[in-house]
Design an enzyme around this catalytic site. Structure first.
Site, PDB file in Angstrom:
ATOM      1  N   LYS A 113       0.703  -0.931  -0.042  1.00  0.00           N
ATOM      2  CA  LYS A 113       0.173  -0.051  -0.052  1.00  0.00           C
ATOM      3  C   LYS A 113       0.819   1.247  -0.079  1.00  0.00           C
ATOM      4  O   LYS A 113       0.434   2.321  -0.691  1.00  0.00           O
ATOM      5  CB  LYS A 113      -0.827   0.013   1.166  1.00  0.00           C
ATOM      6  CG  LYS A 113      -1.846  -1.189   1.335  1.00  0.00           C
ATOM      7  CD  LYS A 113      -3.102  -0.977   0.377  1.00  0.00           C
ATOM      8  CE  LYS A 113      -4.209  -2.148   0.745  1.00  0.00           C
ATOM      9  NZ  LYS A 113      -3.674  -3.647   0.668  1.00  0.00           N
TER      10      LYS A 113
HETATM   11  C1  LIG Z   1      -4.163  -4.902  -0.044  1.00  0.00           C
HETATM   12  C2  LIG Z   1      -3.341  -6.058  -0.049  1.00  0.00           C
HETATM   13  C3  LIG Z   1      -3.550  -6.792  -1.354  1.00  0.00           C
HETATM   14  C4  LIG Z   1      -4.720  -6.822  -2.279  1.00  0.00           C
HETATM   15  O1  LIG Z   1      -4.495  -5.943  -3.077  1.00  0.00           O
HETATM   16  P1  LIG Z   1      -5.607  -5.382  -4.176  1.00  0.00           P
HETATM   17  O2  LIG Z   1      -5.091  -4.245  -4.658  1.00  0.00           O
HETATM   18  O3  LIG Z   1      -6.521  -4.923  -3.334  1.00  0.00           O
HETATM   19  O4  LIG Z   1      -5.849  -6.311  -5.121  1.00  0.00           O
HETATM   20  C5  LIG Z   1      -2.607  -7.997  -1.283  1.00  0.00           C
HETATM   21  N1  LIG Z   1      -1.821  -8.088  -0.349  1.00  0.00           N
HETATM   22  C6  LIG Z   1      -1.271  -7.463   0.745  1.00  0.00           C
HETATM   23  C7  LIG Z   1      -0.124  -7.451   1.635  1.00  0.00           C
HETATM   24  C8  LIG Z   1      -2.175  -6.132   0.783  1.00  0.00           C
HETATM   25  O5  LIG Z   1      -2.012  -5.238   1.774  1.00  0.00           O
END
Ligand SMILES: *Cc1c(COP(=O)(O)O)cnc(C)c1O
Length: 497
Positions: A113
């Site tokens: 993120k």
């Molecule tokens: C948010 C997240 C995901 C999923 O990503 P999306 O863009 O929502 O498909 C996968 N792994 C981690 C560690 C995340 O924080």
């Protein structure tokens, strides 16, 4: 470049408009009205660029209402070694010949993120200056863990902004709680809610339209905004690392320019894998997009059958950031695959709201199959994958990454396709230390987060990133917890500070 709404092609806003609004008034998501192209010469010229320079090249195509200076300010403020533990920002780790782990967790909160939330505050303040000059922005976030901390780190001490995060008191891991309650910065606030994630989310939604609060906000010359994953300002930064890793592989002579690669992404809200789709449409030589899910395999079923049906049990898994039944960003993909047919999107998403289900037409089914492959695995298989990758390659991966690795293996076995592949790694393993330690057969799992860290370090010979280990010595600044009914009052208190 203009942005339309997936539910109304007559909507016509600039990038700044799309980013500052977040969501279109008709409930649709903002989408670019054309997909800019990256030529062979341009991609080859990017080989010798740094990550922020590559980011600049991508952003200037999508944000043509931003000046060069503004874009440079955004990318240089976000992607510096002050915020990331590696100068490359995203690292490609070689697992074995032709299989690469794209590590997107070298930012301040150790999860992917950060790649978008480090730059969103700058994109948002730049956008606001064009649209609503002179107003301050207050970000409200309801979080089940990763997003809240990444948003706090992104917005901390950014001029003209403040941020308040609500999380369910008993709904996040000890480490996630520790990361948030020790958050530094003058413009931040964190509040635990006696309730679950839905209570937080509903509380925040209600505050966004609370007339009493909006009046107070107006007096303080402030507007609300959100940092959630449907904002175009979170999606665009994710395109960058797919472009960047392709040119990096060319630069490192792992591939020849033009050679196609596959990308395998652990998926929840469909943002990360959609960014890879945009990179492909821009001209990056990508073959298959492999969509990996955990036991919440609604996307696997959708990609394989064309039927999206959320009438199913919800599972809590060891890869919690993918525990999701509504993948919001899928709406953007379907808009493009229907040749921008907003009437069809309104029909399908109306059915989703009313009946929890829709089925796409044959053309779209066919187009999905051309670009995507989908698979899923359960917790047991996830843990087995962590152990296998560690035993065979000495590489420690987190639970989300392990889902992607396992699905990639299944894909290879099912298709025999040996195209070189990037497996996207979305979190540092220490962020989900309990499950990782357990997967490796660790004994005497400790309830204490920091004791667990040292056990995992001993067992694997790896080191916990300082950003997580250091929370042990940080002052806990936010101890409050309130009933969800008290959220409006908490926001008003924060506004007056
Ligand atoms: C948010 C997240 C995901 C999923 O990503 P999306 O863009 O929502 O498909 C996968 N792994 C981690 C560690 C995340 O924080």
């Amino acid at each position: 470049m203009k942005y339309k709404s997936t539910r109304d092609i007559n909507v016509n806003v600039t990038a700044a408009g799309a980013i500052s609004r977040g969501l279109s008034a008709d409930g649709g998501l903002f989408v670019p009205d054309s997909i800019p192209q990256l030529s062979k010469d341009k991609l080859l010229s990017m080989c010798d660029m740094s990550y922020p320079e590559r980011a600049y090249e991508v952003f200037r195509l999508f944000l043509d209402d931003f000046t060069d200076e503004e874009i440079r300010h955004c990318v240089n403020s976000a992607y510096s070694d002050k915020n990331f533990e590696t100068e490359n920002i995203a690292e490609l780790s070689h697992l074995l010949t032709g299989t690469y782990m794209l590590e997107l967790w070298h930012g301040p909160t150790c999860a992917f993120k950060d790649m978008a939330l480090q730059i969103l505050p700058f994109l948002l303040t730049c956008s606001a200056k064009k649209i609503i000059d002179g107003k301050k922005i207050m970000i409200l976030v309801a979080t089940s863990g990763d997003t809240g901390k990444a948003a706090l780190e992104g917005f901390k001490d950014v001029d003209g902004t403040s941020i308040m995060v609500f999380y369910p008191e008993d709904g996040v891991s000890n480490m996630q709680k520790r990361q948030m309650t020790t958050q530094e910065g003058k413009n931040v606030n964190v509040c635990a809610i006696k309730g679950n994630f839905d209570d937080c989310q509903n509380g925040v939604k209600a505050i966004f339209t609370d007339d009493n609060i909006l009046a107070e906000l107006d007096k303080a010359n402030t507007v609300f905004s959100s940092a959630n994953s449907i904002n175009w300002g979170r999606l665009a930064p994710q395109i960058v690392y797919y472009v960047s890793s392709y040119v990096q592989l060319v630069k490192d002579k792992e591939i020849e320019y033009g050679e196609k690669i596959n990308v395998c992404v652990p998926t929840g809200n469909f943002g990360n894998i959609l960014a890879a789709y945009y990179a492909k449409q821009m001209g990056v030589p990508i073959a298959k997009l492999i969509c990996a899910s955990n036991a919440n395999n609604i996307l696997t079923d959708f990609i394989n059958t064309g039927i999206y049906d959320r009438n199913r049990p919800f599972y809590t898994t060891v890869s919690p950031s993918m525990d999701i039944l509504i993948s919001s960003n899928l709406e953007r993909l379907l808009y493009h695959l229907t040749d921008e047919n907003d009437a069809l999107i309104r029909e399908w998403f109306g059915a989703l709201k009313a009946d929890g289900r829709y089925e796409v037409n044959d053309t779209v089914k066919q187009r999905i199959k051309e670009s995507f492959y989908a698979g899923c695995c359960n917790d047991e298989q996830t843990k087995a994958a962590i152990k296998k990758v560690f035993d065979e390659y000495g590489y420690l991966c987190d639970t989300h990454t392990a889902v992607a690795y396992k699905v990639y293996e299944d894909y290879k076995n099912a298709t025999g396709d040996d195209t070189k592949t990037i497996v996207v790694s979305t979190a540092n393993p220490y962020k989900f230390g309990y499950a990782v330690y357990d997967a490796l057969g660790g004994k005497e799992v400790s309830a204490d987060e920091f004791e667990l860290i040292s056990k995992l370090e001993k067992l694997t010979g790896t080191t916990c990133p300082a950003a997580l280990a250091n929370t042990k010595d940080k002052e806990v600044r936010f101890t409050g917890s309130v009933e969800s009914e008290e959220m409006p009052a908490a926001v008003l208190d924060f506004l007056k500070k």
